[in-house]
Motif scaffolding. Sequence first.
Motif, mmCIF file in Angstrom:
data_model
loop_
_atom_site.group_PDB
_atom_site.id
_atom_site.type_symbol
_atom_site.label_atom_id
_atom_site.label_comp_id
_atom_site.label_asym_id
_atom_site.label_seq_id
_atom_site.Cartn_x
_atom_site.Cartn_y
_atom_site.Cartn_z
ATOM 1 N N VAL A 1 0.876 -1.165 0.000
ATOM 2 C CA VAL A 1 0.000 0.000 0.000
ATOM 3 C C VAL A 1 0.911 1.212 0.000
ATOM 4 O O VAL A 1 1.858 1.287 0.793
ATOM 5 C CB VAL A 1 -0.926 0.015 1.242
ATOM 6 C CG1 VAL A 1 -1.664 1.337 1.345
ATOM 7 C CG2 VAL A 1 -1.907 -1.130 1.192
ATOM 8 N N LEU A 2 0.638 2.150 -0.904
ATOM 9 C CA LEU A 2 1.427 3.376 -1.031
ATOM 10 C C LEU A 2 0.558 4.550 -0.646
ATOM 11 O O LEU A 2 -0.631 4.580 -0.977
ATOM 12 C CB LEU A 2 1.852 3.587 -2.489
ATOM 13 C CG LEU A 2 2.404 2.408 -3.253
ATOM 14 C CD1 LEU A 2 2.380 2.711 -4.736
ATOM 15 C CD2 LEU A 2 3.804 2.139 -2.801
ATOM 16 N N GLU A 3 1.143 5.537 0.012
ATOM 17 C CA GLU A 3 0.441 6.794 0.272
ATOM 18 C C GLU A 3 1.248 7.906 -0.360
ATOM 19 O O GLU A 3 2.474 7.920 -0.269
ATOM 20 C CB GLU A 3 0.343 7.062 1.779
ATOM 21 C CG GLU A 3 -0.917 6.578 2.388
ATOM 22 C CD GLU A 3 -1.147 7.193 3.757
ATOM 23 O OE1 GLU A 3 -2.311 7.341 4.111
ATOM 24 O OE2 GLU A 3 -0.173 7.500 4.462
ATOM 25 N N GLY A 4 0.542 8.829 -1.027
ATOM 26 C CA GLY A 4 1.263 9.936 -1.637
ATOM 27 C C GLY A 4 0.445 10.678 -2.667
ATOM 28 O O GLY A 4 -0.763 10.820 -2.527
ATOM 29 N N VAL A 5 1.128 11.129 -3.729
ATOM 30 C CA VAL A 5 0.532 11.960 -4.772
ATOM 31 C C VAL A 5 0.686 11.259 -6.119
ATOM 32 O O VAL A 5 1.772 10.793 -6.458
ATOM 33 C CB VAL A 5 1.233 13.337 -4.831
ATOM 34 C CG1 VAL A 5 0.687 14.187 -5.960
ATOM 35 C CG2 VAL A 5 1.102 14.055 -3.497
ATOM 36 N N ALA A 6 -0.406 11.208 -6.874
ATOM 37 C CA ALA A 6 -0.373 10.635 -8.224
ATOM 38 C C ALA A 6 -0.634 11.753 -9.219
ATOM 39 O O ALA A 6 -1.450 12.650 -8.961
ATOM 40 C CB ALA A 6 -1.445 9.568 -8.367
ATOM 41 N N GLU A 7 0.072 11.710 -10.344
ATOM 42 C CA GLU A 7 -0.173 12.708 -11.378
ATOM 43 C C GLU A 7 0.198 12.167 -12.751
ATOM 44 O O GLU A 7 1.006 11.251 -12.871
ATOM 45 C CB GLU A 7 0.587 14.000 -11.095
ATOM 46 C CG GLU A 7 2.075 13.881 -11.062
ATOM 47 C CD GLU A 7 2.748 15.181 -10.644
ATOM 48 O OE1 GLU A 7 2.125 16.248 -10.701
ATOM 49 O OE2 GLU A 7 3.914 15.118 -10.256
ATOM 50 N N LYS A 8 -0.440 12.747 -13.766
ATOM 51 C CA LYS A 8 -0.082 12.427 -15.136
ATOM 52 C C LYS A 8 1.224 13.143 -15.440
ATOM 53 O O LYS A 8 1.435 14.274 -15.017
ATOM 54 C CB LYS A 8 -1.158 12.903 -16.097
ATOM 55 C CG LYS A 8 -2.428 12.114 -16.038
ATOM 56 C CD LYS A 8 -3.413 12.673 -17.041
ATOM 57 C CE LYS A 8 -4.753 12.006 -16.914
ATOM 58 N NZ LYS A 8 -5.752 12.611 -17.801
ATOM 59 N N ASN A 9 2.088 12.479 -16.194
ATOM 60 C CA ASN A 9 3.404 13.047 -16.458
ATOM 61 C C ASN A 9 3.889 12.570 -17.812
ATOM 62 O O ASN A 9 3.586 11.460 -18.230
ATOM 63 C CB ASN A 9 4.364 12.587 -15.355
ATOM 64 C CG ASN A 9 5.692 13.263 -15.398
ATOM 65 O OD1 ASN A 9 5.797 14.438 -15.697
ATOM 66 N ND2 ASN A 9 6.741 12.514 -15.097
ATOM 67 N N ILE A 10 4.658 13.408 -18.491
ATOM 68 C CA ILE A 10 5.338 12.980 -19.707
ATOM 69 C C ILE A 10 6.803 12.817 -19.338
ATOM 70 O O ILE A 10 7.463 13.770 -18.923
ATOM 71 C CB ILE A 10 5.162 14.001 -20.851
ATOM 72 C CG1 ILE A 10 3.682 14.065 -21.236
ATOM 73 C CG2 ILE A 10 6.023 13.600 -22.038
ATOM 74 C CD1 ILE A 10 3.351 15.048 -22.317
ATOM 75 N N THR A 11 7.289 11.596 -19.463
ATOM 76 C CA THR A 11 8.662 11.270 -19.093
ATOM 77 C C THR A 11 9.536 11.336 -20.334
ATOM 78 O O THR A 11 9.226 10.733 -21.357
ATOM 79 C CB THR A 11 8.722 9.862 -18.463
ATOM 80 O OG1 THR A 11 7.758 9.786 -17.411
ATOM 81 C CG2 THR A 11 10.096 9.575 -17.902
#
Length: 169
Positions: free
Chosen positions: A119-129
């Motif tokens: 289980v992860l806690e944090g921030v998710a976002e769309k990104n161009i790598t």
Amino acid sequence: MKRLIYTVLLFVSISTLSFSQEAVEKKSPPEGNALVGDYYGADVSKVSENKAIPVDKLESGLKDSKRIENVAVKGVVTDVCEKRGCWLTIKTEGGNPFFVKMKDYAFFVPTALKGKNVVLEGVAEKNITSVEELKHYAKDAKKPQSEIDAITAPKEEIRFVADGIKVVN
């Protein structure tokens, strides 16, 4: 007096070099078996696996928004940076890898985390790598050179910056 100042400056310089060298030498991931209940980073021991959403639901939630903060996600670790344990990937039901970095590089995870449910806690976002960054991570993962050379275009993906990671059943 000059002699005292030079002595102090020499001591400070040597101390600084010593600490810098120590930081540079610490390159391997932490040791450990990544047992159920272990956590890395912020204390996520209070996070219930039942409250965490599957990675695939996060993907659909990011279609409407570019960023979701303070979210708990669960999944299976498929890869861990073998150099330092500074990133990992999570398997989605759709088969796409989900890339996770540790917030501010404040913690690292052992390679034994591979194959574990977390289980992860944090921030998710769309990104161009970028191509450069994709190649860097492929090298860290010790991919064959032919696979690294095949990376020729940037990739739109979901990135997760973890505050904490907990090993669950």
